[in-house]
Enzyme design. Structure first.
Site, PDB file in Angstrom:
ATOM      1  N   HIS A 126      17.527 -35.062 -13.661  1.00 13.65           N
ATOM      2  CA  HIS A 126      17.127 -35.787 -12.450  1.00 13.65           C
ATOM      3  C   HIS A 126      15.636 -35.635 -12.186  1.00 13.65           C
ATOM      4  CE1 HIS A 126      21.225 -36.847 -11.410  1.00 13.65           C
ATOM      5  NE2 HIS A 126      21.567 -35.606 -11.756  1.00 13.65           N
TER       6      HIS A 126
ATOM      7  N   CYS B 128       0.842  -1.191   0.000  1.00 15.50           N
ATOM      8  CA  CYS B 128       0.000   0.000   0.000  1.00 15.50           C
ATOM      9  C   CYS B 128       0.881   1.246   0.000  1.00 15.50           C
ATOM     10  CB  CYS B 128      -0.939   0.102   1.194  1.00 15.50           C
ATOM     11  SG  CYS B 128      -1.995  -1.327   1.413  1.00 15.50           S
TER      12      CYS B 128
ATOM     13  N   GLU C  19       6.000 -13.528 -13.524  1.00 19.14           N
ATOM     14  CA  GLU C  19       5.336 -12.423 -12.848  1.00 19.14           C
ATOM     15  C   GLU C  19       4.676 -11.441 -13.786  1.00 19.14           C
ATOM     16  OE1 GLU C  19       7.836  -9.874 -10.458  1.00 19.14           O
ATOM     17  OE2 GLU C  19       9.517 -10.158 -11.802  1.00 19.14           O
TER      18      GLU C  19
ATOM     19  N   TRP D 186      -2.941  -2.676  -1.578  1.00 13.17           N
ATOM     20  CA  TRP D 186      -2.659  -4.066  -1.923  1.00 13.17           C
ATOM     21  C   TRP D 186      -3.300  -4.866  -0.799  1.00 13.17           C
ATOM     22  CZ3 TRP D 186      -0.027  -8.335   0.112  1.00 13.17           C
ATOM     23  CH2 TRP D 186       0.233  -9.364  -0.801  1.00 13.17           C
TER      24      TRP D 186
ATOM     25  N   GLU E 132      16.090 -16.124 -12.611  1.00 16.39           N
ATOM     26  CA  GLU E 132      15.584 -14.760 -12.773  1.00 16.39           C
ATOM     27  C   GLU E 132      14.774 -14.625 -14.075  1.00 16.39           C
ATOM     28  OE1 GLU E 132      15.171 -12.333 -10.945  1.00 16.39           O
ATOM     29  OE2 GLU E 132      15.070 -10.565 -12.216  1.00 16.39           O
TER      30      GLU E 132
ATOM     31  N   LYS F 183      10.816 -13.487 -14.197  1.00 14.17           N
ATOM     32  CA  LYS F 183      10.296 -12.373 -14.993  1.00 14.17           C
ATOM     33  C   LYS F 183       9.084 -12.835 -15.815  1.00 14.17           C
ATOM     34  CE  LYS F 183      11.930 -10.089 -13.214  1.00 14.17           C
ATOM     35  NZ  LYS F 183      12.670  -9.480 -12.168  1.00 14.17           N
TER      36      LYS F 183
ATOM     37  N   LYS G 257       5.121  -3.743  -5.512  1.00  9.50           N
ATOM     38  CA  LYS G 257       6.566  -3.581  -5.648  1.00  9.50           C
ATOM     39  C   LYS G 257       7.292  -3.800  -4.317  1.00  9.50           C
ATOM     40  CE  LYS G 257      10.220  -2.102  -7.995  1.00  9.50           C
ATOM     41  NZ  LYS G 257      10.818  -3.091  -8.904  1.00  9.50           N
TER      42      LYS G 257
ATOM     43  N   ASN H 200      -0.800   2.245   5.902  1.00 12.52           N
ATOM     44  CA  ASN H 200       0.044   1.235   5.264  1.00 12.52           C
ATOM     45  C   ASN H 200       0.650   0.393   6.388  1.00 12.52           C
ATOM     46  OD1 ASN H 200       3.404   1.475   3.875  1.00 12.52           O
ATOM     47  ND2 ASN H 200       1.981  -0.206   3.738  1.00 12.52           N
ATOM     48  N   GLY H 201       0.483  -0.935   6.305  1.00 15.01           N
ATOM     49  CA  GLY H 201       1.040  -1.795   7.353  1.00 15.01           C
ATOM     50  C   GLY H 201      -0.040  -2.707   7.908  1.00 15.01           C
TER      51      GLY H 201
ATOM     52  N   ARG I 214       3.308   0.100  -5.285  1.00 18.75           N
ATOM     53  CA  ARG I 214       3.229  -0.511  -3.951  1.00 18.75           C
ATOM     54  C   ARG I 214       1.937  -1.296  -3.747  1.00 18.75           C
ATOM     55  NH1 ARG I 214       6.753   1.853  -0.386  1.00 18.75           N
ATOM     56  NH2 ARG I 214       5.468   1.190   1.351  1.00 18.75           N
TER      57      ARG I 214
HETATM   58  C1  F6R Z   1      10.644  -9.496  -8.908  1.00 16.84           C
HETATM   59  C2  F6R Z   1      10.764  -8.622  -7.772  1.00 16.84           C
HETATM   60  C3  F6R Z   1      10.680  -9.219  -6.416  1.00 16.84           C
HETATM   61  C4  F6R Z   1      11.621  -8.477  -5.457  1.00 16.84           C
HETATM   62  C5  F6R Z   1      11.402  -8.962  -4.029  1.00 16.84           C
HETATM   63  C6  F6R Z   1      12.363  -8.310  -3.063  1.00 16.84           C
HETATM   64  O1  F6R Z   1      10.802  -8.811 -10.100  1.00 16.84           O
HETATM   65  O2  F6R Z   1      10.916  -7.442  -7.911  1.00 16.84           O
HETATM   66  O3  F6R Z   1      10.927 -10.582  -6.421  1.00 16.84           O
HETATM   67  O4  F6R Z   1      12.937  -8.702  -5.861  1.00 16.84           O
HETATM   68  O5  F6R Z   1      10.081  -8.674  -3.631  1.00 16.84           O
HETATM   69  O6  F6R Z   1      12.238  -6.932  -3.086  1.00 16.84           O
HETATM   70  P1  F6R Z   1      13.395  -5.981  -2.584  1.00 16.84           P
HETATM   71  O7  F6R Z   1      14.557  -6.164  -3.462  1.00 16.84           O
HETATM   72  O8  F6R Z   1      12.801  -4.614  -2.680  1.00 16.84           O
HETATM   73  O9  F6R Z   1      13.684  -6.384  -1.165  1.00 16.84           O
END
Ligand code: F6R
Length: 632
Positions: free
Chosen positions: A527, A2, A511, A74, A504, A508, A627, A100-101, A27
């Site tokens: 395996h 949020c 997500e 969120w 990674e 990508k 995010k 937020n929280g 967020r």
């Molecule tokens: C994926 C992504 C997430 C963050 C994860 C940690 O693209 O962005 O997997 O890497 O939520 O976030 P941070 O780096 O902000 O602690």
């Protein structure tokens, strides 16, 4: 999760706050709302779904007012319906709150307030806050908020407006980020829309110099109105009003408000010529790496940031991270082990925090986080600190909780990353970890001047190689996305430094394009997982010319023998690879093999982007995500 924002000024607050929410929606973005104070009333507008729904509502039924608070959500407690949207109101609708929280004791408070007659309209934990404030409010906002925070448990940042306090916002921080912003002073210009009978400053204070005042969960939402900001600390309350900004602790002790200039520009948080933030942030990578390197070079030598730790004595490193940052940490381990010969553990923060890790002498914890606000990583590093293990943070947001709670900070300098999928922060993390490994090696006397010079030369060439790769892979990536965007499964294989790249690349695609994808160490594929291979399965194989190239090609052969559709990631002109694969994403060759994963990931970022576009997915705001993951 949020985002919250607030504004007091002379501009229509609704419009200012919609822009602020636009910049905070990374967020969380499943519903949004705002509350403006106007003529002794609170005007509430809320909408489930995307922010556009709220701005359409505001256009249809405008809300006047130059003071207000806003929220983008969120969902945690209760689904993303309009009833659960913030702001939440007190029973008499005279007090509005955005939060937020998480309020951990909300059930107990709700029961208590209901027994006193309060009627709840939502399923959220937040709604206890306006009811609690109302139950003690006697015309003194600060006193009522102070009495309320004394009852709350959990992690929160919230802001309150009162119908009878037309130009006043009270903002509180305990565990979730909150910034206070201030614009330039405009002497002589009385704020428009100020109620004539305004008696908002009931708790004393100095006369206002009529600057615009803001609060927000993150810096971009303060722009362009604020030119300076302060980071509210845990246990502090900010009182914004005609008197300016006053900070006190939860127990009422005054704190000097020290504002610092905001260095981020409004351009840095706009898409520019790109259609999405993700596309912009992918394209920014050469510049990001150049900036990071510049900050670490002086007279052609590496300079070491002071981390407040004797690196010579470090013999055990623990990386704490989640998601993409955890993938970067996996390569960080290779760098530290190989260059500095330090024993390294890589821990997922949500696992580490519930273990009982050993606090041996010589241990250093390094928290890796783009946002610096990831709840599990914060909890992990707090656990380490409680065991007297020193903590260093590798973060992008240097005003964040993780940075402020660490003994030393390694900044990524990647600029604001707004697209939910991390791209430029990932390559910056890899680069910063490699530079950190060189720093530890140097401290331990393991880096001779010749090796250092070679490393610097390789690093200097890297930004150009990133630009070359992004340009060179684009048509092959777009073509493969045309062919495979309908595939519902994709496998990524890599070995050594490219195993994290495979993880990674898969993340990508999952997500932002909602494609089921898995990354494997290629040697492990046989395996079990190789059973998935059919003539319809795209298998993306990372095959740069590194020390495991031949081994990797054998793994590619195994997939080929089972008729998988192979996309190779390798160097342009690699005939052997071309002959083995259906498609090749060409990448430049890094001068130092350890830096190759920074190039190999680039076509995979672009591939996920292209597949997502073809599947009509919202690239910057994928479903179910936010995010910053500020909840467990
Ligand atoms: C994926 C992504 C997430 C963050 C994860 C940690 O693209 O962005 O997997 O890497 O939520 O976030 P941070 O780096 O902000 O602690």
């Amino acid at each position: 999760m949020c985002g919250i924002a607030g504004y007091i000024g002379h501009k229509p607050a609704g419009q200012v706050l919609i822009v602020a929410l636009e910049r905070l929606k990374y967020r969380g973005y499943d519903s949004a709302g705002l509350a403006l104070v106007d003529e002794g009333e609170i005007r509430l507008r809320r909408a489930a779904g995307k922010l556009k729904n709220l701005s359409d509502k505001l256009d249809a039924v405008p809300a006047p007012g130059t003071c207000g608070i806003a929220h983008t959500r969120w969902a945690t407690h209760g689904p993303p319906t309009e009833a659960n949207c913030h702001p939440h109101l007190s029973g008499d609708e005279r007090i509005a709150v955005v939060h937020n929280g998480i309020i951990e004791n909300h059930e107990e408070l709700r029961r208590e307030l209901q027994a006193q007659g309060a009627v709840f309209r939502s399923e959220t934990d937040t709604e206890v806050i306006p009811h609690l404030i109302a139950s003690v409010y006697r015309g003194k906002p600060l006193e009522a908020v102070r009495a309320t925070v004394a009852r709350l448990r959990g992690s929160f940042a919230f802001a309150v407006v009162f119908a009878d306090q037309p130009r006043r916002i009270i903002a509180v921080r305990q565990g979730s980020p909150l910034l206070v912003g201030r614009g330039r002073s405009a002497p002589g210009s009385a704020p428009a829309g100020r109620a004539r009978n305004d008696r908002s400053v009931t708790d004393g204070g100095t006369p206002s110099d009529q600057r615009e005042l803001l609060i927000a969960s993150d810096i971009p939402a303060l722009l362009p109105h604020a030119t300076e900001m302060l980071v509210l600390e845990d246990g502090q309350i900010a009182d914004l009003g005609e008197h300016g900004v006053r900070i006190t602790t939860f127990t009422g002790s005054p704190v000097t408000a020290v504002f610092k200039p905001i260095e981020i520009t409004a351009e840095a948080v706009s898409k520019g010529k790109h259609d999405t933030f993700m596309a912009k942030e992918i394209a920014e990578q050469p510049e990001v790496l150049r900036r990071l390197l510049d900050s670490r070079l002086r007279d052609g030598r590496l300079v070491e940031p002071d981390l407040g730790v004797d690196l010579r004595a470090v013999n055990h490193l623990v990386f704490l991270a989640c998601g993409t940052s955890w993938h970067a940490a996996l390569n960080g381990r290779r760098y530290l082990e190989s260059l500095a010969r330090v024993h390294v553990e890589v821990d997922i923060s949500s696992e580490y925090r519930y273990r009982n890790p050993i606090a041996a002498g010589g241990t250093l914890v390094v928290s890796i986080s783009q946002s610096g606000e990831t709840a599990d990583t914060i909890a992990g590093q707090r656990l380490a600190r409680a065991k007297f293990i020193p903590v260093v943070a590798l973060v992008n947001v240097v005003t964040s909780t993780i940075a402020r709670e660490s003994g030393g900070v390694l900044p990524l300098l990647a600029g604001p990353e707004i697209g939910v999928a991390s791209t430029k922060a990932y390559t910056a993390q890899l680069f910063a970890l490699w530079l950190f490994a060189l720093q530890v090696a140097k401290a331990k006397g393991l880096l001779d001047p010749e090796t250092e010079s070679k490393a610097i030369a390789a690093a200097l060439r890297l930004p150009g190689q990133v630009a070359e790769t992004l340009a060179g892979c684009e048509s092959a990536v777009a073509e493969a996305a045309d062919l495979f965007s309908a595939a519902n499964d994709t496998v990524f294989l890599g070995r050594g430094g490219e195993h994290p790249t495979a993880l990674e690349g898969a993340l990508k695609l999952k997500e932002i394009a909602y494609v089921h994808a898995s990354g494997y160490p290629a040697g492990e594929f046989k395996h079990g997982p190789i059973a998935q291979v059919t003539a319809k399965l795209p298998v993306i194989c990372l095959c740069p010319h590194d020390q495991l190239y031949e081994k990797m090609l054998s793994n590619v052969q195994e997939v080929r023998a089972r008729h998988g559709r192979i996309i190779g990631v390798g160097h342009a002109g690699d005939r052997q690879l071309k002959d083995l694969c259906d498609h090749v994403f060409p990448v430049a060759r890094a001068d130092d093999e350890m830096l190759q994963p920074l190039l190999s990931i680039l076509p995979l970022q672009r591939y996920a982007y292209h597949v997502a576009r073809r599947r009509d997915c919202d690239v910057d705001q994928p479903r179910n995500l936010a995010k910053s993951v500020t909840v467990e």
